[in-house]
Design a protein around this motif. Structure first.
Motif, mmCIF file in Angstrom:
data_model
loop_
_atom_site.group_PDB
_atom_site.id
_atom_site.type_symbol
_atom_site.label_atom_id
_atom_site.label_comp_id
_atom_site.label_asym_id
_atom_site.label_seq_id
_atom_site.Cartn_x
_atom_site.Cartn_y
_atom_site.Cartn_z
ATOM 1 N N ARG A 195 0.641 2.309 -2.952
ATOM 2 C CA ARG A 195 1.111 0.987 -3.404
ATOM 3 C C ARG A 195 0.552 0.630 -4.768
ATOM 4 N NH1 ARG A 195 -0.735 -0.558 1.851
ATOM 5 N NH2 ARG A 195 0.944 -0.347 3.403
ATOM 6 N N ALA A 196 -0.603 1.167 -5.102
ATOM 7 C CA ALA A 196 -1.240 0.872 -6.394
ATOM 8 C C ALA A 196 -0.706 1.765 -7.516
ATOM 9 C CB ALA A 196 -2.749 1.032 -6.278
ATOM 10 N N MET A 197 0.100 2.745 -7.179
ATOM 11 C CA MET A 197 0.628 3.675 -8.180
ATOM 12 C C MET A 197 1.972 3.210 -8.718
ATOM 13 S SD MET A 197 -0.019 7.378 -6.354
ATOM 14 C CE MET A 197 -1.662 7.988 -5.951
ATOM 15 N N ALA A 238 2.571 12.642 0.897
ATOM 16 C CA ALA A 238 3.735 11.974 1.489
ATOM 17 C C ALA A 238 3.434 10.504 1.755
ATOM 18 C CB ALA A 238 4.137 12.677 2.779
ATOM 19 N N ALA A 239 2.237 10.227 2.308
ATOM 20 C CA ALA A 239 1.875 8.839 2.593
ATOM 21 C C ALA A 239 1.768 8.017 1.316
ATOM 22 C CB ALA A 239 0.557 8.801 3.362
ATOM 23 N N GLN A 240 1.239 8.606 0.261
ATOM 24 C CA GLN A 240 1.169 7.895 -1.023
ATOM 25 C C GLN A 240 2.569 7.555 -1.533
ATOM 26 O OE1 GLN A 240 -1.109 10.747 -3.270
ATOM 27 N NE2 GLN A 240 -3.057 9.718 -2.882
ATOM 28 N N LEU A 241 3.479 8.492 -1.387
ATOM 29 C CA LEU A 241 4.863 8.252 -1.820
ATOM 30 C C LEU A 241 5.492 7.116 -1.015
ATOM 31 C CD1 LEU A 241 5.829 11.986 -2.200
ATOM 32 C CD2 LEU A 241 6.144 10.291 -4.019
ATOM 33 N N TRP A 242 5.253 7.108 0.290
ATOM 34 C CA TRP A 242 5.788 6.009 1.100
ATOM 35 C C TRP A 242 5.150 4.684 0.697
ATOM 36 C CZ3 TRP A 242 5.207 10.003 5.400
ATOM 37 C CH2 TRP A 242 6.446 10.610 5.668
ATOM 38 N N GLY A 243 3.878 4.713 0.357
ATOM 39 C CA GLY A 243 3.230 3.488 -0.106
ATOM 40 C C GLY A 243 3.848 2.980 -1.402
ATOM 41 N N ALA A 244 4.104 3.895 -2.330
ATOM 42 C CA ALA A 244 4.751 3.504 -3.593
ATOM 43 C C ALA A 244 6.143 2.950 -3.335
ATOM 44 C CB ALA A 244 4.819 4.712 -4.525
#
Length: 448
Positions: free
Chosen positions: A348-350, A290-296
């Motif tokens: 954010r890097a994805m 979930a956090a990765q998705l929010w970062g993206a």
């Protein structure tokens, strides 16, 4: 018309590049007024706005009626790209010309557009006033189609800014619009009315009906080739599927929606799509994903650019934004601030596609509605009164709205026996023994 798009582009280019000629200027302005629906419906908004802005720079010798229609079209294009202040200025100029010309139909259309603009800016009283004025003009002119198209934003204004007591009126407005559009055989309009009626049912907790309406809307828009609008019901179908626990279907809908947004180079709506799936993922206990998705999503928003679909961003149903913020706070608490920040940075890097796919195999391995195992922590439940669970509150809300056990079961895609078990638990926790008492509790606690 799409097949002749290249020829049309050539004609447009000739009209604006040789615009010192009066006839060429007139052609450019007329094209600007006539092609608005084509540009928006088929996803050529940026191209249309570029042409229109060039045409509007050469006004000398253009009649008031031609200017009014072109300015109206320019206002729509600005609105769809999210440039609300520019849209308002263009529409006000168009409205002034239409009033001078005593053209009630054009006045009604521009007032409707100004109503949409006010709605997306969050000014519900102004939106209502503008739309009511438009309705009066359309009724007076006997213009059923304009009337139907104005009923939709009025209903959505009430849906997103009213309270529960306004719910019957919202449904009435939407059903009147759909009936008028069916009578006039306006398929595109029917698709929009079906979508908006689906929103109403979704808010009411009628998942099965909402899904059916969204599916019909999507089928019509896809058949018409209107990809810009087709993504609306597609996105909402993902939300419905997630709500009833069909995670594989939800993932497929979110994935298709994201692909369309990326195809349109609409980074803002792509971010909204990623954020929506992040909340679904968090609720299943997958905090890091979930956090990765929010970062993206943060990276998409930072990239800037307009949103070609401000409805998805602005017409957030009551409770959805608060739910996302609550889920984000829970994820941060679960991971800890350092790990949460790390996961955001990874996201954010994805690319959007990479973020959406990052944890799919782990989460989607379980069948729909499967209970979380010991190795997969449950997402948080809201702080509901009397220690009610989230599912019990869903059941309570539907019962309080007058649904039978069978209707609740159909809506939540569970068995009537399970509904009855939830009701017994609710009655026990609340110390009551009737649906009437449960309804009074739900009203008092502002659960409906």
């Amino acid at each position: 018309m799409k097949q002749e798009h290249d020829n049309l582009r050539a004609a447009m280019q000739g009209a604006v590049e040789q615009g010192q000629d009066r006839q060429r200027k007139d052609i450019a302005w007329r094209l600007a007024g006539a092609l608005r629906s084509f540009w928006i419906d088929y996803g050529y908004v940026h191209e249309g706005q570029q042409f229109v802005e060039r045409a509007l720079g050469k006004r000398e010798g253009i009649t008031a009626s031609v200017r009014a229609k072109a300015l109206h079209a320019a206002g729509w294009l600005a609105l769809v790209r999210g440039d609300f202040r520019r849209a308002e200025a263009l529409c006000q100029e168009s409205l002034a010309l239409s009033r001078e010309l005593h053209d009630p139909r054009e006045m009604a259309s521009v007032l409707t557009l100004l109503g949409w603009n006010a709605l997306w800016l969050g000014d519900a009283p102004l939106a209502t006033s503008l739309l009511e004025e438009s309705l009066a003009l359309s009724r007076g002119a006997g213009d059923k189609v304009r009337l139907a198209y104005t009923l939709l934003p009025l209903a959505l204004t009430i849906l997103t800014h009213g309270d529960h007591s306004d719910s019957p009126r919202v449904r009435s407005l939407l059903e009147e619009s759909l009936l008028l559009l069916r009578e006039e055989h306006v398929q595109s309009g029917m698709a929009h009315a079906l979508y908006d009626l689906g929103l109403w049912h979704f808010q009411q907790g009628n998942a099965a009906t909402a899904r059916s309406l969204f599916e019909e809307s999507f089928a019509l828009l896809r058949a018409l080739g209107q990809r810009l609008w087709a993504v609306q019901p597609l996105y909402r179908l993902g939300k419905v599927a997630a709500q009833v626990g069909d995670l594989p279907a939800a993932y497929a809908f979110y994935k298709q929606s994201l692909a369309l947004f990326q195809e349109l180079d609409d980074q803002q709506s792509s971010a909204t799509c990623l954020e929506g799936w992040a909340s679904v993922v968090a609720r299943q206990g997958h905090a890091a994903w979930a956090a990765q998705l929010w970062g993206a999503a943060e990276a998409r928003r930072a990239a800037g650019g307009p949103s070609y679909l401000p409805q998805i961003l602005a017409l957030t149903l009551p409770g959805e934004r608060a739910d996302e913020e609550r889920m984000r706070a829970w994820v941060c608490a679960q991971l800890g601030e350092q790990a949460f920040a790390q996961a955001l940075a990874e996201g954010r890097a994805m690319t959007p596609e990479q973020a959406l796919a990052a944890g799919q195999h782990t989460m989607l391995a379980s069948p729909p509605n499967a209970p979380a195992g010991a190795d997969r922590p449950q997402g948080p439940s809201p702080a509901y009164p009397n220690e009610l669970t989230e599912r019990e509150v869903e059941v309570l809300r539907l019962v309080a709205r007058g649904l039978s056990d069978a209707q609740v079961a159909e809506t939540l895609v569970i068995s009537p026996r399970t509904v009855n078990a939830h009701l017994r638990s609710i009655y026990s926790k609340l110390g009551i023994n009737s649906r009437h008492a449960a309804t009074l509790f739900a009203i008092k606690q502002q659960l409906i």
